[in-house]
Design a protein around this motif. Structure first.
Motif, PDB file in Angstrom:
ATOM      1  N   VAL A 239      92.845  20.256 124.991  1.00 30.16           N
ATOM      2  CA  VAL A 239      94.106  19.590 125.335  1.00 30.16           C
ATOM      3  C   VAL A 239      94.625  20.136 126.661  1.00 30.16           C
ATOM      4  O   VAL A 239      95.018  19.394 127.564  1.00 30.16           O
ATOM      5  CB  VAL A 239      95.160  19.795 124.221  1.00 30.16           C
ATOM      6  CG1 VAL A 239      96.535  19.336 124.686  1.00 30.16           C
ATOM      7  CG2 VAL A 239      94.761  19.047 122.962  1.00 30.16           C
ATOM      8  N   MET A 240      94.593  21.454 126.779  1.00 34.07           N
ATOM      9  CA  MET A 240      95.030  22.102 128.019  1.00 34.07           C
ATOM     10  C   MET A 240      94.256  21.570 129.220  1.00 34.07           C
ATOM     11  O   MET A 240      94.833  21.228 130.250  1.00 34.07           O
ATOM     12  CB  MET A 240      94.821  23.612 127.888  1.00 34.07           C
ATOM     13  CG  MET A 240      95.050  24.395 129.157  1.00 34.07           C
ATOM     14  SD  MET A 240      94.171  25.970 129.134  1.00 34.07           S
ATOM     15  CE  MET A 240      92.566  25.482 129.782  1.00 34.07           C
TER      16      MET A 240
ATOM     17  N   SER B 232      96.228  29.316 125.301  1.00 27.64           N
ATOM     18  CA  SER B 232      96.194  28.060 124.546  1.00 27.64           C
ATOM     19  C   SER B 232      95.500  28.249 123.203  1.00 27.64           C
ATOM     20  O   SER B 232      95.857  27.632 122.219  1.00 27.64           O
ATOM     21  CB  SER B 232      95.428  26.984 125.331  1.00 27.64           C
ATOM     22  OG  SER B 232      96.033  26.770 126.569  1.00 27.64           O
TER      23      SER B 232
ATOM     24  N   THR C  17      99.800  22.063 126.405  1.00 28.06           N
ATOM     25  CA  THR C  17     100.167  20.980 127.312  1.00 28.06           C
ATOM     26  C   THR C  17     100.888  21.537 128.536  1.00 28.06           C
ATOM     27  O   THR C  17     100.583  21.179 129.678  1.00 28.06           O
ATOM     28  CB  THR C  17     101.089  19.975 126.582  1.00 28.06           C
ATOM     29  OG1 THR C  17     100.467  19.582 125.373  1.00 28.06           O
ATOM     30  CG2 THR C  17     101.359  18.763 127.437  1.00 28.06           C
TER      31      THR C  17
ATOM     32  N   LEU D 226     108.965  15.869 126.411  1.00 32.61           N
ATOM     33  CA  LEU D 226     108.277  16.386 125.224  1.00 32.61           C
ATOM     34  C   LEU D 226     109.225  17.218 124.360  1.00 32.61           C
ATOM     35  O   LEU D 226     109.109  17.242 123.143  1.00 32.61           O
ATOM     36  CB  LEU D 226     107.083  17.259 125.639  1.00 32.61           C
ATOM     37  CG  LEU D 226     105.804  16.524 125.993  1.00 32.61           C
ATOM     38  CD1 LEU D 226     104.772  17.494 126.538  1.00 32.61           C
ATOM     39  CD2 LEU D 226     105.247  15.808 124.779  1.00 32.61           C
TER      40      LEU D 226
ATOM     41  N   PHE E  98      95.209  17.963 130.147  1.00 37.28           N
ATOM     42  CA  PHE E  98      96.473  17.895 130.866  1.00 37.28           C
ATOM     43  C   PHE E  98      96.384  18.550 132.237  1.00 37.28           C
ATOM     44  O   PHE E  98      97.130  18.202 133.141  1.00 37.28           O
ATOM     45  CB  PHE E  98      97.604  18.484 130.023  1.00 37.28           C
ATOM     46  CG  PHE E  98      98.115  17.499 129.013  1.00 37.28           C
ATOM     47  CD1 PHE E  98      98.888  16.427 129.422  1.00 37.28           C
ATOM     48  CD2 PHE E  98      97.785  17.604 127.675  1.00 37.28           C
ATOM     49  CE1 PHE E  98      99.333  15.490 128.511  1.00 37.28           C
ATOM     50  CE2 PHE E  98      98.231  16.676 126.759  1.00 37.28           C
ATOM     51  CZ  PHE E  98      98.998  15.604 127.174  1.00 37.28           C
TER      52      PHE E  98
ATOM     53  N   PRO F  15     101.033  16.567 120.180  1.00 28.98           N
ATOM     54  CA  PRO F  15     100.220  17.314 121.135  1.00 28.98           C
ATOM     55  C   PRO F  15     100.745  18.740 121.178  1.00 28.98           C
ATOM     56  O   PRO F  15     101.939  18.945 121.288  1.00 28.98           O
ATOM     57  CB  PRO F  15     100.457  16.591 122.463  1.00 28.98           C
ATOM     58  CG  PRO F  15     101.648  15.727 122.263  1.00 28.98           C
ATOM     59  CD  PRO F  15     101.845  15.528 120.799  1.00 28.98           C
TER      60      PRO F  15
ATOM     61  N   LEU G  11      99.442  21.265 132.339  1.00 25.40           N
ATOM     62  CA  LEU G  11     100.164  20.522 133.370  1.00 25.40           C
ATOM     63  C   LEU G  11     100.476  21.397 134.578  1.00 25.40           C
ATOM     64  O   LEU G  11     100.349  20.961 135.720  1.00 25.40           O
ATOM     65  CB  LEU G  11     101.470  19.963 132.808  1.00 25.40           C
ATOM     66  CG  LEU G  11     101.363  18.703 131.962  1.00 25.40           C
ATOM     67  CD1 LEU G  11     102.735  18.303 131.423  1.00 25.40           C
ATOM     68  CD2 LEU G  11     100.790  17.547 132.784  1.00 25.40           C
TER      69      LEU G  11
ATOM     70  N   ASP H 217      92.889  22.964 121.079  1.00 19.48           N
ATOM     71  CA  ASP H 217      94.041  23.170 121.949  1.00 19.48           C
ATOM     72  C   ASP H 217      93.625  23.470 123.383  1.00 19.48           C
ATOM     73  O   ASP H 217      94.328  23.114 124.326  1.00 19.48           O
ATOM     74  CB  ASP H 217      94.912  24.314 121.409  1.00 19.48           C
ATOM     75  CG  ASP H 217      95.649  23.902 120.147  1.00 19.48           C
ATOM     76  OD1 ASP H 217      95.418  22.767 119.671  1.00 19.48           O
ATOM     77  OD2 ASP H 217      96.460  24.699 119.643  1.00 19.48           O
TER      78      ASP H 217
ATOM     79  N   LEU I  48     104.083  10.482 124.728  1.00 19.96           N
ATOM     80  CA  LEU I  48     103.256  11.570 124.187  1.00 19.96           C
ATOM     81  C   LEU I  48     103.949  12.209 122.989  1.00 19.96           C
ATOM     82  O   LEU I  48     103.312  12.598 122.021  1.00 19.96           O
ATOM     83  CB  LEU I  48     103.025  12.652 125.247  1.00 19.96           C
ATOM     84  CG  LEU I  48     102.058  12.356 126.376  1.00 19.96           C
ATOM     85  CD1 LEU I  48     102.056  13.510 127.359  1.00 19.96           C
ATOM     86  CD2 LEU I  48     100.655  12.167 125.819  1.00 19.96           C
TER      87      LEU I  48
END
Lengths: 161, 321, 503
Positions: free
Chosen positions: C414-415, C402, C208, C439, C418, C203, C212, C411, C178
């Motif tokens: 993306v959140m 985010s 992220t 990362l 993940f 990313p 996660l 974004d 990533l």
């Protein structure tokens, strides 16, 4: 056979393979052998090998008898269905984000919070709306007023400024 | 409960007040102004714009909101400015990257897709080496580089960044070969030079300022049109017979299509904000070389700058075509 | 070291106006730190304009207080809702959240505060007394040493792998892959961006992280149908028990040193320090099998290291004018706005300011201890909030956190992605922390290796030409072997323990 791990390994193999395939198109560095593709190639290769190893070990693993992997879930279109609630949550967040700019943060957030509380089984409308407004106002004050970060005003634009 | 009824009231008022009203040039600014910053909150560009926005708010007696639309090395924010409604209520800050992104094929538009309003500052790079180096001027550097063709490393702030291009221009004009080492921003490059891990850096005067003042580094020449106000003792490249000027710049632009009358009003208000003593003091403290230009001069400047950048990027192999 | 001047500086700090701004900074810092998406860096950056035009001592004291508070604040949400409020608190989740689930949130919070204080104070004291020495070592770090340091950091992945090393390594490799998304740091070539300019810089890290940890946990939580018997949480203390302090004393001392040193190296910050400290603590522990299930030393290790980093990161800033991490990079800007240039010149011309900074950072740590202790009862109440209210609230904070940094809805998606990825990984026993560590360290490893090769003209022997780098690489290999051995031991003990239970 551990099904979850087998599937995870298969996804890993696909990602690793895909990355290798894409990295093949990266330009070579003029000066050195190590260009933009070096790290992705190496990592994708290792990832592919590890994923394949996981698939093999998952396929060979014996299912322990007598152990039920998941409790029998509730199926169907009912709020008792946990998986369905998670899916609805994801959809609700997407709706939140889509509405964020046109409608504005204050309204979207309040509606989202109230709806989510309802989804999670709260049944006291006054409490739900009051708490939602409170959380929304708190977030708004910290981000907009204290830190000066702009949240979308949306349809409230003429009122807020 | 009280807070709730107040908010409900606000909501109702909003529905009534939300009827769009058209603002003609005569009454600009009739509603809050948004300024788009293509770089993230808290960075140098952002701080500068926020100060200018505060002065503009004072000047126009309107709320001025700064919105950070960042990402893509500036591509996202510049695109957002270009696509903003051309009603004069969205004003954008444009930066050097508007001229370095198109040659790389990273954005499908150029500065010509904007209406430039004013230039704010131009910061020139300097060729900086360790203070204990025997080199004293650009000629010494060129001689050293010719004697050690494999050893010269010049640190910059990132691949395709303004200081990468500056280093290539310098090497080109001096007729030397060098290895360009890109770092993640100017600060780590400067640190590496202080630690003795590089031959030189090609970043801005402001970025090496404290190390030069502190006696760790020294500048062999600045690439500006004039000497730097911070270090008036350091000669320019031109003074040393190397005909090259270069620098990063920041300015203000509008999306295409704002009526000329409104544009003039905006330009006037922004000039007043720029002249605000508070803004001037801020820029001075931050070590920024203010270099105002009006819309016409700024347009001519952008045209020349875009061509220069494109040419150097081609020679570096960074430009697509 | 000029003790008279230091004494005098404490006098400058112990005046109501300065004490007040420190307290204000700490309180805001704790809040910002605890909210996911708002990091210490962002907090300091956004409050810098507030300080413009105020006297230097007050401005800098407030920002230092904020820095301290935010480093600690991140642990609160890490422990209570499994969401690291700042990236530096990601390692705190590993032990803090299991403790909270066992009804020991108060114990974990008290330890986090105590360890933060010890680490922060040690960092500040080391800064006060040893700045010149440490900054000269930090300058020795060239691109080669940074590469070696990143490799050493990555060796911690085995320690945080959970039950299966294979799955831990897979998670780490996934994170490293990533991290190659976006413009290549050396050639500028955009990799794996699928035509999305939003991915050009890789990313987005904070979304992220939030996805996660926070969103994946919410997705797991909304599925629970029955109201489980709520964990009874007793919060009856502000300080850890004597027994807990005794268990953690060595850990805290080690973590403070690791944290200060990693903080002092420009470009390496609290997130790396916390993971390295955690990994080392687990590796030398006599009962490594308890890690991951709520080992109090784990909380201490992570929290003291990330707070020690603040003092450490100030070292190169003050003595070299080179920021030690992202927060001090912003602080550099704050100094400059005050007309001060950190670095050798500051020592020559404004030594009083340097000593004032020493004094303020020391005092800020005490302020953090007091304000944090007063707040613990309040913070711990979060865990008593009904799930039906807490989960939606976490989601709103996640979305806003985010969104706000870049003002970009991309974004938030993306959140969400993940969040779903993290949910499934968690469900199938894949650890999440290795992704985060990868990362952070992936770009550091790759960019610095390739930078070194640009300098050497493609010659790999440059890596082995520098003793510090070779030392770090040997340490990395050693730590890797030890961790694998340790993992075997843990598995054996766990097997033995479950065997006993079965009988």
């Amino acid at each position: 056979m551990k099904r979850g791990d087998f599937v995870a390994g298969a996804i890993g193999v696909a990602i690793g393979g895909g990355a290798l395939f894409m990295a093949a198109d990266f330009p070579a560095d003029v000066v050195m052998k190590i260009g933009p593709a070096f790290f992705p190639d190496m990592l994708a290769g290792l990832f592919l090998i590890c994923s394949a190893a996981l698939m093999v070990s998952a396929a060979l693993a014996k299912t322990v008898p007598g152990v039920v992997e998941d409790p029998p879930p509730v199926r169907g279109l009912s709020l008792e269905n946990g998986i369905l609630r998670a899916v609805v949550t994801v959809i609700a967040v997407i709706a939140f984000v889509v509405a964020l700019r046109p409608v504005g943060f204050l309204i979207t957030s309040t509606v989202f919070l109230t709806a989510m509380m309802g989804l999670l089984g709260l049944r006291k409308p006054v409490l739900m709306v009051a708490v939602s407004l409170g959380i929304t106002a708190g977030v708004y004050i910290i981000f907009e007023k204290l830190l000066g970060l702009t949240l979308p005003a949306g349809i409230l634009e003429s009122v807020l400024y | 409960m009280k807070r709730r009824s107040v908010l409900v009231g606000l909501g109702a008022a909003a529905l009534i007040g939300a009827v769009p009203f058209s603002a003609s040039a005569a009454e600009w600014p009739a509603k809050p102004i948004t300024m788009i910053c293509p770089w993230s909150a808290g960075g140098g560009t952002d701080l500068l714009l926020r100060k200018l926005a505060a002065s503009l708010a004072k000047e126009t007696k309107q709320t001025v909101v700064v919105s950070n639309n960042t990402g893509g090395g500036g591509a996202i924010g510049h695109a957002a400015i270009m696509r903003a409604p051309a009603d004069g209520y969205t004003i954008g800050m444009i930066t050097f990257e508007l001229n370095s992104l198109p040659p790389q094929g990273l954005i499908p538009f150029t500065w010509k897709d904007f209406d430039p309003i004013m230039r704010i500052n131009v910061d020139a790079p300097a060729l900086t080496v360790k203070a204990d180096s025997p080199m004293k001027n650009l000629k010494d550097f060129a001689d050293y580089a010719k004697a050690h063709p494999d050893d010269v490393t010049i640190g910059n702030s990132g691949p395709g960044s303004v200081w990468h291009i500056a280093a290539a221009m310098m090497a080109d004009e001096l007729g030397i070969k060098a290895k360009y080492v890109p770092f993640d921003g100017a600060a780590p490059a400067v640190t590496a030079l202080v630690g003795g891990h590089l031959t030189a850096v090609s970043v801005s005067v402001a970025e090496v300022r404290s190390q030069v003042a502190g006696g760790n580094l020294k500048m062999l020449g600045v690439m500006g049109e004039t000497r730097s106000d911070l270090f008036p003792d350091v000669p320019t490249f031109s003074e040393q017979g190397v005909k090259a000027t270069f620098g990063t710049w920041r300015g203000i632009a509008l999306p295409k299509g704002v009526p000329a009358e409104t544009r003039a009003k905006i330009a006037k208000a922004l000039k007043a904000a720029y002249d605000d003593p508070e803004f001037q003091e801020f820029a001075k403290n931050a070590g920024l070389a203010l270099a105002y230009q009006n819309d016409k001069d700024f347009t001519a400047f952008l045209d020349k700058n875009a061509n220069d950048v494109h040419r150097v990027m081609l020679s570096l192999g960074l430009a697509k075509k | 070291m000029d003790f008279a001047l230091l004494y005098h500086s404490f006098g400058n700090v112990f005046v109501p106006s300065v004490m007040l701004v420190i307290a204000f900074g700490v309180a805001i810092g704790i809040t910002i730190g605890a909210l996911p998406g708002l990091t210490a860096t962002m907090g300091v950056a956004l409050l810098v304009p507030l300080t413009f035009g105020r006297p230097p001592l007050e401005s800098l004291s407030m920002l230092l207080g904020l820095f301290c508070g935010a480093m600690y604040g991140g642990s609160i949400s890490a422990i209570l809702v499994r969401t690291p409020g700042t990236p530096a608190a990601a390692a705190t989740v590993l032990e803090g959240y299991p403790l909270a689930q066992q009804g020991q949130a108060g114990r974990a919070l008290a330890m986090a505060l105590f360890a933060s204080f010890c680490g922060g104070l040690s960092g500040a004291l080391i800064m006060t007394f040893m700045s010149p020495l440490i900054s000269s070592v930090a300058l020795e770090f060239s691109t080669v040493e940074y590469f070696a340091l990143a490799v050493f950091g990555l060796s911690v992945i085995v320690s945080i792998s959970g039950n299966s090393i294979l799955k831990g390594i897979m998670a780490g490799l996934f994170g490293l892959l990533l991290s190659t998304i976006g413009a290549d740091a050396i050639s500028g070539y955009p990799r794996f961006i699928f035509g999305q300019m939003d991915l050009f810089e890789g990313p987005p890290f904070i979304p992220t992280l939030i996805g996660l940890f926070a969103v994946s946990e919410v997705l797991a939580n909304v599925q629970i149908t029955k109201q489980i018997v709520r964990v009874k949480t007793v919060v009856d203390r502000y300080f850890p028990t004597w027994a807990d302090i005794k268990i953690s004393a060595v850990t805290i001392a080690r973590g403070s040193l690791i944290g200060t040193f990693i903080g002092a190296i420009p470009g390496a910050g609290g997130d790396i320090a916390a993971f390295v400290s955690y990994g080392e603590t687990k590796r030398v522990s006599k009962h490594p099998e308890k890690f991951g299930t709520g080992a109090i030393e784990g909380v201490a290790a992570a929290e003291c290291a990330n707070n020690a980093c603040s003092g450490g990161a100030m070292i190169p800033l003050l003595s070299l004018g080179v920021p030690g991490d992202a927060v001090t990079a912003v602080l550099l800007g704050a100094f400059v706005l005050q007309g001060l240039q950190p670095g050798p010149l500051l020592y020559k011309e404004h030594i009083d300011i340097v000593y004032n900074v020493f004094a303020s950072l020391i005092v800020a740590n005490f302020a953090m201890l007091i304000i944090g202790a007063l707040g613990i009862r309040l913070f711990a109440k979060v865990i008593m909030v009904k799930r039906a209210i807490l989960m939606p609230a976490i989601l709103v904070l996640s979305v806003v956190g985010s969104y706000a940094m870049r003002g970009d809805t991309f974004d938030v998606y993306v959140m969400l992605v993940f969040g779903v990825v993290g949910y499934f990984m968690q469900k199938h026993d894949f650890p999440l922390s290795p992704i985060l560590l990868a990362l952070i360290l992936g770009p550091m490893a790759e960019a610095n290796l390739r930078r070194s090769l640009v300098i050497s003209g493609g010659d790999f022997s440059i890596i082995f030409s520098r003793p510090i780098a070779v030392g770090l690489l040997i340490l990395a290999v050693g730590s890797l072997i030890a961790s694998v051995y340790n993992h075997r031991k843990i598995q054996n003990r766990l097997a033995a323990a479950s065997g006993l239970e079965g009988e």
